[in-house]
Design an enzyme around this catalytic site. Structure first.
Site, mmCIF file in Angstrom:
data_model
loop_
_atom_site.group_PDB
_atom_site.id
_atom_site.type_symbol
_atom_site.label_atom_id
_atom_site.label_comp_id
_atom_site.label_asym_id
_atom_site.label_seq_id
_atom_site.Cartn_x
_atom_site.Cartn_y
_atom_site.Cartn_z
ATOM 1 N N THR A 133 0.578 -1.383 0.082
ATOM 2 C CA THR A 133 -0.364 0.108 -0.004
ATOM 3 C C THR A 133 0.999 1.038 0.193
ATOM 4 O O THR A 133 1.895 1.485 0.629
ATOM 5 C CB THR A 133 -0.567 0.112 1.361
ATOM 6 O OG1 THR A 133 -1.528 -1.270 0.802
ATOM 7 C CG2 THR A 133 -1.673 1.205 1.016
ATOM 8 N N PRO A 135 0.766 6.218 0.120
ATOM 9 C CA PRO A 135 -0.228 7.081 -0.053
ATOM 10 C C PRO A 135 -1.139 7.198 -1.638
ATOM 11 O O PRO A 135 -2.545 7.473 -0.843
ATOM 12 C CB PRO A 135 0.380 8.318 0.201
ATOM 13 C CG PRO A 135 1.789 7.304 0.580
ATOM 14 C CD PRO A 135 2.057 6.303 -0.093
ATOM 15 N N GLY A 138 -4.254 2.608 -2.698
ATOM 16 C CA GLY A 138 -4.281 1.642 -2.157
ATOM 17 C C GLY A 138 -4.784 -0.166 -2.219
ATOM 18 O O GLY A 138 -3.364 -0.278 -2.259
ATOM 19 N N SER A 139 -5.858 0.113 -2.668
ATOM 20 C CA SER A 139 -6.211 -1.366 -3.042
ATOM 21 C C SER A 139 -5.953 -1.616 -5.115
ATOM 22 O O SER A 139 -5.927 -2.232 -5.496
ATOM 23 C CB SER A 139 -8.431 -1.582 -3.138
ATOM 24 O OG SER A 139 -8.074 -1.673 -2.323
ATOM 25 N N PHE A 163 0.911 2.659 6.319
ATOM 26 C CA PHE A 163 -0.201 1.530 6.372
ATOM 27 C C PHE A 163 0.308 0.378 6.573
ATOM 28 O O PHE A 163 -0.005 -0.948 6.641
ATOM 29 C CB PHE A 163 -1.577 1.764 5.752
ATOM 30 C CG PHE A 163 -2.249 2.771 6.001
ATOM 31 C CD1 PHE A 163 -2.197 3.839 6.359
ATOM 32 C CD2 PHE A 163 -2.777 2.885 4.557
ATOM 33 C CE1 PHE A 163 -2.733 4.831 6.756
ATOM 34 C CE2 PHE A 163 -3.647 4.205 4.123
ATOM 35 C CZ PHE A 163 -4.013 5.477 5.490
ATOM 36 N N ALA A 185 0.756 -3.529 -14.873
ATOM 37 C CA ALA A 185 0.922 -4.805 -13.633
ATOM 38 C C ALA A 185 1.805 -5.382 -13.937
ATOM 39 O O ALA A 185 2.806 -6.271 -13.488
ATOM 40 C CB ALA A 185 -0.059 -5.318 -13.923
ATOM 41 N N GLU A 250 -4.302 -14.376 2.022
ATOM 42 C CA GLU A 250 -4.186 -13.481 3.010
ATOM 43 C C GLU A 250 -5.356 -13.144 3.507
ATOM 44 O O GLU A 250 -6.039 -12.936 4.591
ATOM 45 C CB GLU A 250 -3.591 -12.171 2.275
ATOM 46 C CG GLU A 250 -3.563 -11.219 2.795
ATOM 47 C CD GLU A 250 -3.095 -9.634 2.282
ATOM 48 O OE1 GLU A 250 -3.135 -8.613 3.120
ATOM 49 O OE2 GLU A 250 -2.135 -9.955 1.668
ATOM 50 N N GLY A 348 -23.881 2.049 28.220
ATOM 51 C CA GLY A 348 -23.075 2.966 28.357
ATOM 52 C C GLY A 348 -21.407 2.417 28.575
ATOM 53 O O GLY A 348 -20.015 3.013 28.282
#
Length: 388
Positions: A133, A135, A138-139, A163, A185, A250, A348
């Protein structure tokens, strides 16, 4: 919990002994310290070495590479036990080390790469992380911007990742980078980065809304030179194919984490509603409580059956990307619903950090994001249905 019908009686007995041993380890080595690790935002480094000494790391790595040589179910059992006990923050990084990185080495690495890294991972001497990952990506793994330029007897790597679980502890980083930025790719390659390499640096340990005991970091690479033999498998341009091959496991292990995290949340809630009094009687006596618990139990049982079928398929090498995506989608969404319903029954007190249900609730949220968002999982399942 339903018995695992995919195991013989002898296999189940062996697995039960393993999990009982792990439960005792958790009682002495994790439970007394876990709250402190959450406050610190990271588990102590020594925990990996202690787990390695007991055979809890990389359980299905063959003995020839320093592992216990047990089946995949033993590795998954580690995630099951720790998730049920509410150690989701640590589980996030542990499954990277135990279940995500080792298959890259076993299936794609050279013999020298396996012999160098796997024994150290099994013992806990080396902690592993995976750097996909970024910035701005992401996916969408094809949108990587980290580059690896061939130069002389090595590659010069520049870029960053974000992350990254185990980012503060990691000694090994499986790094995705573009070796041919113009090839899409087909221009992605994976590298085995020793984090002592000059040019590698770690950002601060990122503060998260959940999974507080797991270190998560941004990593930086500035003219970092790695040798040619750091290229996973020694072949350029295979990174995207390698990632697609290993993503099913994964996603399955995230499903395992979700099911057993949900079970832990339900167990904690069942205990609480039998002790908590309201209007002169235990909360467990109210029909709303009983119906809510019954719905949670049914949802968990359905997801567990799905996950167990996935584990059986994985053990036989038959787990498909579509099935793994569906398992992750179903189980992670279920965990979110169950954790929320259980927290509601605490009233609560459920919103107080000292109560275990609060940890289950906050830890559950990210399972619908990492390893591929729920939306990406739906898209992958839809493609398998529609043929595109």
């Amino acid at each position: 919990m339903l018995p695992n019908t995919f195991l013989s009686a002898d296999e189940q007995a062996e697995l039960d002994l393993f999990t009982a041993s792990l439960e005792r380890f958790c009682d002495t080595e994790i439970e007394p310290h876990y709250r402190d690790w959450e406050k610190a935002g990271i588990v102590e480094r020594e925990l990996f070495r202690k787990m390695g000494a007991q055979g809890y790391l990389c359980a299905d790595v063959p003995e020839g590479f320093g592992g216990p040589g047990a089946g995949v179910r033993f590795s998954f059992a580690v995630v099951q036990v720790l998730s049920r006990r509410g150690y989701g923050g640590f589980v996030g990084g542990l499954q990277v080390h135990n279940d995500i990185v080792p298959p890259y080495l076993l299936h794609c690495g050279t013999e020298a790469q396996r012999q160098h890294w796997l024994p150290r991972m099994c013992s806990g001497e080396a902690v592993a992380a995976i750097g996909m990952t970024e910035p701005g990506a992401g996916s969408d793994l094809k949108a990587l911007r980290t580059t690896a330029r061939r130069e002389g007897d090595g590659y010069v790597i520049n870029g960053s990742k974000i992350f990254i679980s185990n980012g503060q502890h990691c000694d090994l980083l499986v790094l995705a980078a573009k070796t041919d930025p113009a090839a899409g790719a087909k221009g992605v390659s994976l590298f085995l980065v020793d984090t002592r390499t000059p040019g590698f640096s770690r950002g601060q340990n990122l503060e998260k809304i959940g999974q507080h005991a797991g270190d998560t970091s941004e990593l930086f690479f500035e003219d970092m030179v790695v040798p040619l033999d750091a290229l996973l498998g020694g072949v350029e341009g295979q990174g995207f194919v390698q990632m697609m091959r290993e993503l099913p496991r994964e996603r399955l292990i995230i499903g395992v984490q979700a099911v057993h995290g949900a079970r832990g949340a339900l167990d904690a809630t069942v205990r609480y509603v039998q002790e908590r009094q309201a209007f002169g009687q235990p909360v467990a006596q109210f029909q709303n409580t009983r119906f809510a618990l019954a719905q949670c139990a049914a949802d968990i049982a359905a997801a567990e059956a799905f996950v167990n079928a996935g584990i059986a398929a994985c053990a036989q090498g038959l787990l498909t990307p579509e099935a793994a995506s569906a398992i992750k989608l179903h189980a992670s969404e279920m965990f979110g619903r169950v954790a929320d319903a259980c927290l509601q029954l605490f009233g609560g007190y459920g919103y107080m950090a000292e109560y275990p249900i609060a940890r289950f609730w906050t830890d559950a949220r990210v399972l619908r994001i990492y390893g591929g968002t729920s939306e990406i999982m739906k898209e992958l399942v839809a493609r398998s249905l529609l043929g595109r």
